[in-house]
Design an enzyme around this catalytic site. Structure first.
Site, PDB file in Angstrom:
ATOM      1  N   GLU A 237       0.833  -1.206   0.000  1.00 27.01           N
ATOM      2  CA  GLU A 237       0.000   0.000   0.000  1.00 27.01           C
ATOM      3  C   GLU A 237       0.863   1.250   0.000  1.00 27.01           C
ATOM      4  OE1 GLU A 237      -3.658  -1.915   2.663  1.00 27.01           O
ATOM      5  OE2 GLU A 237      -1.954  -0.932   3.636  1.00 27.01           O
TER       6      GLU A 237
ATOM      7  N   GLY B 173     -11.433  -6.085   2.600  1.00 26.30           N
ATOM      8  CA  GLY B 173     -12.243  -7.173   2.068  1.00 26.30           C
ATOM      9  C   GLY B 173     -13.684  -6.739   1.905  1.00 26.30           C
TER      10      GLY B 173
ATOM     11  N   MET C 220      -8.490  -3.907   9.240  1.00 22.81           N
ATOM     12  CA  MET C 220      -7.924  -4.083  10.577  1.00 22.81           C
ATOM     13  C   MET C 220      -7.326  -2.820  11.202  1.00 22.81           C
ATOM     14  SD  MET C 220      -6.119  -7.828   9.922  1.00 22.81           S
ATOM     15  CE  MET C 220      -5.544  -7.985  11.600  1.00 22.81           C
ATOM     16  N   GLU C 221      -7.541  -1.647  10.608  1.00 23.93           N
ATOM     17  CA  GLU C 221      -6.877  -0.449  11.132  1.00 23.93           C
ATOM     18  C   GLU C 221      -7.750   0.789  11.287  1.00 23.93           C
ATOM     19  OE1 GLU C 221      -4.245  -3.288   9.493  1.00 23.93           O
ATOM     20  OE2 GLU C 221      -5.417  -1.947   8.211  1.00 23.93           O
TER      21      GLU C 221
ATOM     22  N   ASP D 137     -10.255  -8.355  -2.048  1.00 26.74           N
ATOM     23  CA  ASP D 137     -10.979  -9.624  -2.075  1.00 26.74           C
ATOM     24  C   ASP D 137     -12.423  -9.329  -1.686  1.00 26.74           C
ATOM     25  OD1 ASP D 137     -11.021 -10.511   1.154  1.00 26.74           O
ATOM     26  OD2 ASP D 137      -9.338  -9.263   0.547  1.00 26.74           O
TER      27      ASP D 137
END
Length: 225
Positions: A11, A77, A168-169, A192
């Site tokens: 990223e 995702g 997750m962040e 995904d």
């Protein structure tokens, strides 16, 4: 100055490819690149995966660099059947999906929620109209887990029907930004999508392509300021 936080090397590399880097520093394992994108002052932070590292990166970025606002850019995702890999999601709300003090606080203690800055949301929507990239406005759910199992997806859908993606962040960064009163927005490209044949394999295959779409968005963001 614009602060940008990413979690993974791919990223950060995609954003650096559209950035003129003037200096690189490291504090407590968090790498910061300072420079410009399309003439706009930018500091890019590579924080690492998960909410703890994301919170540390956001705190250091604010304390050391004093950004006007923070963009959390990267991959996520997808959670909707209509989505496709590399689609972009702009956060309408950011939710910490694994926050739960409900045994003490009742329903109010389940899922900590933060609202992004509406001016940043509107600017993002204008850019997406210009780029004509497939995109949507939706809730971003953060948990310290890679959401791949059907039961994980069902849990999110049952509690937050408006959820567009999982990662997750963003929840941790949003909480830090809120505490410091720094405007915040999450921008995520889908690496995904749930329901596809193999989510983890799809993630490995499309992460770099999705990150490139995020970098394209960031570059246009700066050009349109």
């Amino acid at each position: 100055m614009i602060g940008i936080i990413t979690a993974m090397d791919s990223e950060a590399a995609a954003i650096r490819s559209v950035m003129h880097v003037e200096s690189t520093t490291e504090t407590a394992g968090i790498v910061f690149w300072t420079g410009t994108i399309e003439g706009e002052d930018v500091t890019l932070a590579l924080g690492g995966v998960g909410k703890a590292l994301a919170a540390m990166a956001a705190t250091l970025l604010i304390e050391l660099c004093d950004p006007d606002y923070i963009l959390n850019a990267g991959v996520a995702g997808g959670l909707r059947d209509t989505q496709k890999v590399t689609d972009l999601v702009i956060s309408s709300r950011i939710i910490q999906g694994d926050y739960d003090t409900s045994p003490l606080d009742g329903p109010e203690g389940f899922g900590k929620v933060f609202d992004p800055d509406i001016r940043l949301v509107n600017h993002a929507r204008q850019i997406l109209d210009e780029l004509q990239l497939p995109s949507e406005l939706g809730e971003v759910v953060s948990q310290d887990k890679f959401v791949a199992r059907p039961e994980d997806v069902a849990f999110i859908r049952s509690h937050w029907p408006g959820a567009a993606c999982a990662e997750m962040e963003a929840g941790a960064i949003a909480q830090v930004a809120h505490a410091f009163r720094v405007p915040f927005l999450a921008v995520r490209a889908l690496s995904d999508v749930t329901g596809h044949d193999d989510n983890p394999m799809e993630f490995e295959k499309f992460t770099e392509v999705a990150a490139e779409n995020t970098a394209r968005f960031i570059r246009t963001w700066c050009a349109c300021l």
